[in-house]
Design a protein around this motif. Structure first.
Motif, short mmCIF file in Angstrom:
data_model
loop_
_atom_site.label_atom_id
_atom_site.label_comp_id
_atom_site.label_asym_id
_atom_site.label_seq_id
_atom_site.Cartn_x
_atom_site.Cartn_y
_atom_site.Cartn_z
N SER A 127 62.80 -5.09 2.19
CA SER A 127 62.88 -4.04 1.17
C SER A 127 61.74 -4.16 0.16
N VAL A 128 61.41 -5.40 -0.23
CA VAL A 128 60.28 -5.61 -1.14
C VAL A 128 58.97 -5.23 -0.44
N GLU A 129 58.88 -5.54 0.84
CA GLU A 129 57.68 -5.17 1.59
C GLU A 129 57.52 -3.65 1.64
N LEU A 130 58.64 -2.94 1.79
CA LEU A 130 58.58 -1.48 1.77
C LEU A 130 58.09 -0.98 0.42
N GLY A 131 58.56 -1.63 -0.66
CA GLY A 131 58.10 -1.25 -1.99
C GLY A 131 56.62 -1.49 -2.18
N ILE A 132 56.11 -2.59 -1.63
CA ILE A 132 54.67 -2.87 -1.71
C ILE A 132 53.87 -1.86 -0.89
N ALA A 133 54.37 -1.55 0.32
CA ALA A 133 53.66 -0.61 1.19
C ALA A 133 53.60 0.78 0.58
N SER A 134 54.60 1.12 -0.25
CA SER A 134 54.58 2.44 -0.88
C SER A 134 53.44 2.58 -1.88
N GLN A 135 52.83 1.47 -2.27
CA GLN A 135 51.72 1.50 -3.22
C GLN A 135 50.38 1.34 -2.50
N ILE A 136 50.31 1.85 -1.30
CA ILE A 136 49.14 1.61 -0.46
C ILE A 136 47.84 2.09 -1.10
N ASN A 137 47.93 3.14 -1.96
CA ASN A 137 46.71 3.63 -2.61
C ASN A 137 46.23 2.70 -3.70
N ARG A 138 47.04 1.69 -4.09
CA ARG A 138 46.64 0.74 -5.12
C ARG A 138 46.28 -0.63 -4.54
N LEU A 139 46.64 -0.87 -3.32
CA LEU A 139 46.43 -2.20 -2.74
C LEU A 139 44.95 -2.47 -2.51
N PRO A 140 44.55 -3.75 -2.50
CA PRO A 140 43.15 -4.10 -2.22
C PRO A 140 42.73 -3.59 -0.84
N PRO A 141 41.47 -3.18 -0.71
CA PRO A 141 41.00 -2.62 0.58
C PRO A 141 41.21 -3.57 1.75
N ASP A 142 41.00 -4.89 1.53
CA ASP A 142 41.18 -5.84 2.64
C ASP A 142 42.62 -5.83 3.16
N VAL A 143 43.58 -5.71 2.26
CA VAL A 143 44.98 -5.69 2.66
C VAL A 143 45.30 -4.40 3.40
N VAL A 144 44.80 -3.28 2.87
CA VAL A 144 45.05 -1.99 3.51
C VAL A 144 44.46 -1.96 4.91
N LYS A 145 43.25 -2.50 5.06
CA LYS A 145 42.60 -2.49 6.37
C LYS A 145 43.37 -3.33 7.37
N TYR A 146 43.91 -4.45 6.92
CA TYR A 146 44.63 -5.34 7.83
C TYR A 146 45.89 -4.66 8.36
N PHE A 147 46.59 -3.90 7.51
CA PHE A 147 47.84 -3.29 7.91
C PHE A 147 47.67 -1.95 8.60
N THR A 148 46.49 -1.33 8.45
CA THR A 148 46.29 -0.01 9.05
C THR A 148 45.29 0.01 10.19
N ASP A 149 44.40 -0.98 10.26
CA ASP A 149 43.38 -1.02 11.31
C ASP A 149 43.87 -1.90 12.46
N PRO A 150 44.10 -1.32 13.65
CA PRO A 150 44.58 -2.13 14.77
C PRO A 150 43.57 -3.17 15.25
N ASP A 151 42.28 -2.99 14.90
CA ASP A 151 41.26 -3.96 15.32
C ASP A 151 41.11 -5.12 14.36
N ALA A 152 41.79 -5.05 13.21
CA ALA A 152 41.70 -6.14 12.23
C ALA A 152 42.41 -7.38 12.78
N ILE A 153 41.73 -8.53 12.68
CA ILE A 153 42.26 -9.78 13.24
C ILE A 153 42.58 -10.79 12.15
#
Length: 507
Positions: free
Chosen positions: A222-248
């Motif tokens: 539930s907390v993870e869902l709350g964090i994901a809802s702020q995707i426009n505020r998250l650091p770019p590295d975090v966003v890329k890891y969760f949205t880019d399938p090629d991120a390792i």
């Protein structure tokens, strides 16, 4: 199958778990399956007595001067169901299963109950069949001699007087009946099971531990869902890891800690809906004196939680109770979710709450007709209050749990209102729609797998599994299932544009 060539034990008698003495006398055979003179084989049985016939005094026994017998095996002899071995070694399969399976109804008790419980004025027994998941009970088939509810109450009272607290009596529809009862309604039969077999066991320490761990994981999701809802505020590295399938390489998760506090309102909302759902079940069960297990919450990163598995810890008295308790949870959760959703929409349009808003893709709200965001909010992203997301997730979870399949709340309600046969038809339809992605969209596959693994079996019968629940309960359930379909059916772009739901872009 081969024939018996020797016997490795002599006369023996032992007691089954039900207290029935079973005796064996063994023999030797030659290669042609013939008995040796003076030796015989039998399995002593008496369906009306707890004791078995023992060898007569002076009967021929093994001579110690003769050759020693074959070594005695600690395992029971292998018995062939066909061929000469079966003909020479007669097996009472009913009592053999008593030794290997769960506690069965004592045959002496069956005779006593037939003589003193049933009769011409209540229920005239014409036939007996196995009853229960493993045939551990007895099903009495026959002819009803009065109003079923009155006779059932009388039989339950008399059974307690005759046998004490040893058995549970069930009134069920007669299996494979060719017609209806002359007095109206289905023909009925009466099943009997030992209490220790038919009643659910107590919650163990390990079950409490598992439930606690699952609740902690649900808090985390539930907390993870709350964090994901702020995707426009998250650091770019975090966003890329969760949205880019090629991120390792995973980013530094410590970067997420500053966003935990702002994720809590959404997490509280998601958990609040689930807890309110369970409170609904318990409030409905309490007046009926029905015990429920602790809830086993199921974490899910998309919705925060898939709900919880709550088991009945008492045998339900009738089908009305099954319907009422099953519907109380989803209705309570849906009511709170609707309130959150509505208040969240009001706050989303309030300029004073602009600092609390989060941005989510508008396409998210094309997942259902009933909880779509109006077109006035449609753009690449919609700025909404976290309560909108919490309400949306709660409505979706409540709708999933109301699907008429297996042991879900909706499945239990359908089984209670329309019978087990109707549940089979509803369940097949639901599985088909989930498999095709018609219900739930991208969540249909994980939800379908969850139901198949954890919730596919229907609920056990009630003590009175025959009396109808009434028209208004069936009507409420039918309307609820219709609303569930509207909630879970995805909205395609053309319909979304027509209804003003979500985001419809033209390129």
């Amino acid at each position: 199958m081969g024939t018996l060539t020797s016997c490795s034990f002599s006369t023996a008698t032992f007691r089954s778990p039900a207290g029935v003495l079973v005796g064996f006398r063994c023999f030797s055979t030659n290669g042609n399956g013939d008995k040796n003179e003076g030796e015989e084989s039998s399995l002593v049985k008496d369906s009306n007595s707890k004791t078995a016939t023992m060898p007569e005094e002076g009967e021929e026994e093994l001579d110690s001067d003769k050759d020693p017998p074959a070594p005695v095996s600690s395992r029971p002899p292998s018995i062939s169901p066909i061929g000469p071995g079966y003909n020479n070694f007669q097996v009472d399969s009913f009592k053999l299963m008593e030794l290997l399976g769960p506690e069965k109804v004592d045959p002496a008790d069956v005779k006593l109950i037939k003589d003193k419980l049933f009769g011409y004025s209540t229920f005239w027994v014409t036939k007996e069949e196995p009853f229960g998941d493993l045939g551990e009970g007895i099903l009495f088939l026959g002819n009803l001699r009065g109003k079923r509810e009155e006779i059932f109450a009388k039989l339950q009272s008399q059974l307690t007087e005759i046998m004490g607290d040893k058995y549970n009596l069930f009134m069920v529809e007669e299996p494979n009946s060719d017609g209806l009862d002359p007095r109206g309604g289905p023909r009925v039969s009466f099943g009997m099971l030992r209490k220790e077999v038919s009643e659910p066991g107590p919650t163990t320490l390990w079950q409490y531990v598992i439930a606690f761990l699952l609740f902690l994981l649900t808090i985390g999701s539930s907390v993870e869902l709350g964090i994901a809802s702020q995707i426009n505020r998250l650091p770019p590295d975090v966003v890329k890891y969760f949205t880019d399938p090629d991120a390792i390489e995973p980013p530094d998760m410590g970067l997420l800690f500053p966003f935990v506090e702002s994720a809590l309102p959404l997490a509280y909302g998601v958990l609040g809906v689930q807890l309110f759902h369970e409170v609904g079940h318990f409030l409905a069960a309490f007046p009926k004196k029905v015990k429920l297990s602790i809830p086993y919450f199921i974490p899910n990163i998309t919705l925060g939680s898939f709900g919880a598995i709550t088991q009945f810890k008492s045998i339900l008295p009738d089908r009305r109770t099954k319907v009422d308790i099953s519907l109380a949870g989803p209705f309570a959760g849906a009511a709170l979710s609707c309130a959150m959703f509505s208040v969240g929409l009001l706050l989303s349009s309030n300029p004073d709450a602009a600092g609390d808003l989060v941005q989510v893709p508008s396409m998210l709200f094309q997942a259902g007709v009933l909880h779509g965001v109006p077109e006035s909010n449609a753009c690449c992203h919609s700025s909404i209050h976290p309560l909108v997301i919490a309400g949306w997730c709660g409505l979706t979870t409540s709708a999933f749990n109301m699907l008429p399949v297996g042991c879900l709340d909706g499945g239990r309600a359908v089984q209670g209102a329309f019978g087990k046969g109707a549940l089979s038809g509803f369940g097949l339809t639901t599985y088909t729609l989930l498999g095709l992605g018609v219900l739930g969209g991208p969540l249909s596959l994980p939800w379908g797998l969850y139901v198949l693994i954890c919730q596919r079996s229907p609920e056990k019968p009630c003590l009175n599994d025959v009396t109808e629940v009434g028209t208004w309960r069936k009507t409420v359930l039918t309307v609820a299932i219709f609303l569930v379909v509207l909630t879970l059916i995805p909205v395609w772009d053309e319909l979304a544009e027509e209804l003003g739901i979500g985001l419809v872009t033209t390129f």
